[in-house]
Design a protein around this motif. Structure first.
Motif, short mmCIF file in Angstrom:
data_model
loop_
_atom_site.label_atom_id
_atom_site.label_comp_id
_atom_site.label_asym_id
_atom_site.label_seq_id
_atom_site.Cartn_x
_atom_site.Cartn_y
_atom_site.Cartn_z
N ARG A 162 -10.28 -18.59 -9.19
CA ARG A 162 -10.80 -19.92 -8.84
C ARG A 162 -9.86 -20.62 -7.86
O ARG A 162 -10.29 -21.30 -6.93
N HIS A 163 -8.57 -20.48 -8.11
CA HIS A 163 -7.56 -21.10 -7.25
C HIS A 163 -7.67 -20.57 -5.82
O HIS A 163 -7.66 -21.34 -4.85
N LEU A 164 -7.81 -19.26 -5.66
CA LEU A 164 -7.94 -18.68 -4.32
C LEU A 164 -9.26 -19.07 -3.67
O LEU A 164 -9.30 -19.41 -2.48
N LYS A 165 -10.33 -19.06 -4.45
CA LYS A 165 -11.64 -19.39 -3.90
C LYS A 165 -11.67 -20.80 -3.34
O LYS A 165 -12.38 -21.09 -2.37
N ALA A 166 -10.85 -21.69 -3.93
CA ALA A 166 -10.78 -23.08 -3.46
C ALA A 166 -9.84 -23.24 -2.28
O ALA A 166 -9.57 -24.36 -1.85
N GLY A 167 -9.34 -22.12 -1.73
CA GLY A 167 -8.44 -22.19 -0.57
C GLY A 167 -6.98 -22.35 -0.94
O GLY A 167 -6.17 -22.74 -0.11
N GLY A 168 -6.62 -22.01 -2.18
CA GLY A 168 -5.24 -22.17 -2.64
C GLY A 168 -4.30 -21.11 -2.11
O GLY A 168 -4.70 -20.10 -1.53
N MET A 169 -3.02 -21.36 -2.33
CA MET A 169 -1.96 -20.41 -2.00
C MET A 169 -1.30 -19.95 -3.29
O MET A 169 -1.12 -20.74 -4.22
N ALA A 170 -0.91 -18.67 -3.34
CA ALA A 170 -0.32 -18.14 -4.56
C ALA A 170 0.55 -16.93 -4.24
O ALA A 170 0.44 -16.32 -3.17
N THR A 171 1.41 -16.59 -5.20
CA THR A 171 2.35 -15.48 -5.05
C THR A 171 2.04 -14.38 -6.06
O THR A 171 1.72 -14.66 -7.21
N ILE A 172 2.15 -13.13 -5.60
CA ILE A 172 2.05 -11.97 -6.49
C ILE A 172 3.28 -11.09 -6.28
O ILE A 172 3.60 -10.72 -5.14
N LEU A 173 3.99 -10.77 -7.37
CA LEU A 173 5.07 -9.79 -7.32
C LEU A 173 4.45 -8.43 -7.60
O LEU A 173 3.89 -8.20 -8.67
N PHE A 174 4.55 -7.52 -6.63
CA PHE A 174 3.77 -6.28 -6.72
C PHE A 174 4.63 -5.05 -7.02
O PHE A 174 4.11 -3.93 -7.01
N ASP A 175 5.91 -5.24 -7.32
CA ASP A 175 6.80 -4.08 -7.41
C ASP A 175 7.07 -3.61 -8.84
O ASP A 175 8.10 -2.99 -9.11
N LEU A 176 6.16 -3.90 -9.78
CA LEU A 176 6.27 -3.37 -11.13
C LEU A 176 5.34 -2.17 -11.30
O LEU A 176 4.30 -2.09 -10.64
N HIS A 177 5.72 -1.25 -12.17
CA HIS A 177 4.86 -0.11 -12.47
C HIS A 177 3.51 -0.59 -12.99
O HIS A 177 3.45 -1.46 -13.88
N ASP A 178 2.44 -0.06 -12.43
CA ASP A 178 1.09 -0.41 -12.88
C ASP A 178 0.37 0.89 -13.19
O ASP A 178 0.06 1.67 -12.29
N ARG A 179 0.11 1.12 -14.48
CA ARG A 179 -0.46 2.42 -14.86
C ARG A 179 -1.84 2.63 -14.28
O ARG A 179 -2.29 3.77 -14.14
N GLY A 180 -2.55 1.56 -13.90
CA GLY A 180 -3.85 1.70 -13.27
C GLY A 180 -3.78 1.70 -11.76
O GLY A 180 -4.81 1.76 -11.08
N GLY A 181 -2.55 1.62 -11.23
CA GLY A 181 -2.38 1.57 -9.78
C GLY A 181 -2.43 2.94 -9.13
O GLY A 181 -2.64 3.96 -9.79
N VAL A 182 -2.21 2.94 -7.82
CA VAL A 182 -2.19 4.20 -7.07
C VAL A 182 -0.76 4.54 -6.69
O VAL A 182 0.10 3.66 -6.61
N ALA A 183 -0.52 5.82 -6.46
CA ALA A 183 0.83 6.26 -6.12
C ALA A 183 1.12 5.95 -4.65
O ALA A 183 0.42 6.42 -3.76
N ILE A 184 2.13 5.12 -4.43
CA ILE A 184 2.60 4.80 -3.08
C ILE A 184 4.09 5.10 -3.04
O ILE A 184 4.83 4.70 -3.94
N ASP A 185 4.53 5.81 -2.02
CA ASP A 185 5.95 6.15 -1.92
C ASP A 185 6.79 4.89 -1.77
O ASP A 185 6.53 4.05 -0.90
N PHE A 186 7.79 4.77 -2.63
CA PHE A 186 8.74 3.67 -2.57
C PHE A 186 10.13 4.26 -2.71
O PHE A 186 10.44 4.88 -3.72
N LEU A 187 10.93 4.13 -1.66
CA LEU A 187 12.27 4.71 -1.63
C LEU A 187 12.25 6.22 -1.85
O LEU A 187 13.13 6.80 -2.49
#
Length: 297
Positions: free
Chosen positions: A190-215
């Protein structure tokens, strides 16, 4: 379901003991003047809390995984630096206005600021992406001081007692902060849909995520930030707060937006930008996280 009842609640006796010890340490150092407080919490975490909690051991193991040729003395020094930065970050985020006064009035690197300002004028949402590097709250607080209203999506800590008071340090900084989960995600959307700004920290292991090479090693990475950027036509802007050598001041960078593309490609670019900063200042990234769970197993 049986699986749900077996899952730790995060409010057991061990969780309470850790929380009480942490509260005692925070209470003790908060009585010190700001710069001494930050240095003291860094030293306490590097010498006592980090080793006791297993942070230093985990940081050393991750460093060995990624850079096996690193000299043992260098690896040990980096693991200590990681714990020192973790402690400093923790107490800075509890220090509110004093932390804000130690920050610059505007970003030192501002490649993305023109696009961010234009998005605000147009009512277009902005998703800032960052990692657990330096102090990840520093750029949000700098932009807040410039008049921007920036919320966030965060993952709750497994220790619920600690999470209760740590989450409060994020609530009063800027825009609304949402815990990851069904209810939090609904509010975040809802916050984004209203034109808001927000932060996401994306560098934690996510078991549902995809494998991307990091270091140099594949790491499970959520595509959420890129998918939401495309869904809401939001800018995707990496930003960072890098700790300076004095231990208390920061260089803040707002990088150029990542162009819209396939979500996987967008998050590969976000990962590459974080990776470049970690390679330059490896002691400032939180190596205590299980970023490469499959490889560690």
């Amino acid at each position: 379901m049986a699986g749900d009842t077996a899952r730790p609640s995060g409010r057991g006796p061990a969780d309470r003991a850790v929380d009480l010890a942490l509260r005692a340490a925070i209470g003790a150092v908060m009585a010190l003047p700001y710069e001494r407080r930050v240095a003291a919490m860094g030293a306490l975490t590097a010498r006592a809390i980090g080793p006791l909690a297993g942070y230093r051991r985990r940081a050393s193991a991750n460093l060995a995984l990624i850079w096996p040729d690193l000299a043992p003395e260098r690896r040990a020094a980096l693991a200590r630096a990681v714990c020192d930065n973790l402690g400093r970050t923790l107490i800075e985020n509890y220090s509110g206005a004093e932390f804000a006064r130690a920050l610059p009035s505007e970003p030192h690197q501002s490649d993305g600021m023109e696009a961010v300002a234009r998005a605000r004028a147009e009512g277009r949402p902005v998703i800032f992406v960052t990692g657990h590097f330096g102090n990840h709250e520093a750029p949000r607080r700098v932009l807040t001081s410039m008049g921007y209203d920036i919320g966030g999506l965060y993952r709750e800590m497994s220790n619920r007692f600690v999470n209760d008071h740590y989450a409060a340090t994020m609530q009063d900084v800027s825009g609304p902060v949402f815990a990851k989960g069904r209810r939090g995600l609904t509010g975040f959307l809802r916050h984004l849909k209203a034109g808001g700004m927000a932060t996401i920290l994306f560098d934690l292991h996510d078991r549902g995520g995809v494998a991307i090479d990091f270091l140099g090693r594949p790491a499970r990475t959520a595509l959420t930030a890129a998918e939401l950027a495309r869904r809401f036509d939001a800018l995707l802007v990496p930003y960072y707060g890098t700790r300076r050598a004095d231990g208390v001041s920061f260089d803040v960078a707002v990088e150029a937006p990542i162009p819209h593309d396939a979500p996987l490609d967008m998050m590969r670019e976000a990962t590459a930008r974080l990776e470049a900063r970690v390679r330059r200042d490896p002691g400032q990234w939180f190596w205590v996280h299980n970023r490469w769970k499959a490889a560690r197993r």
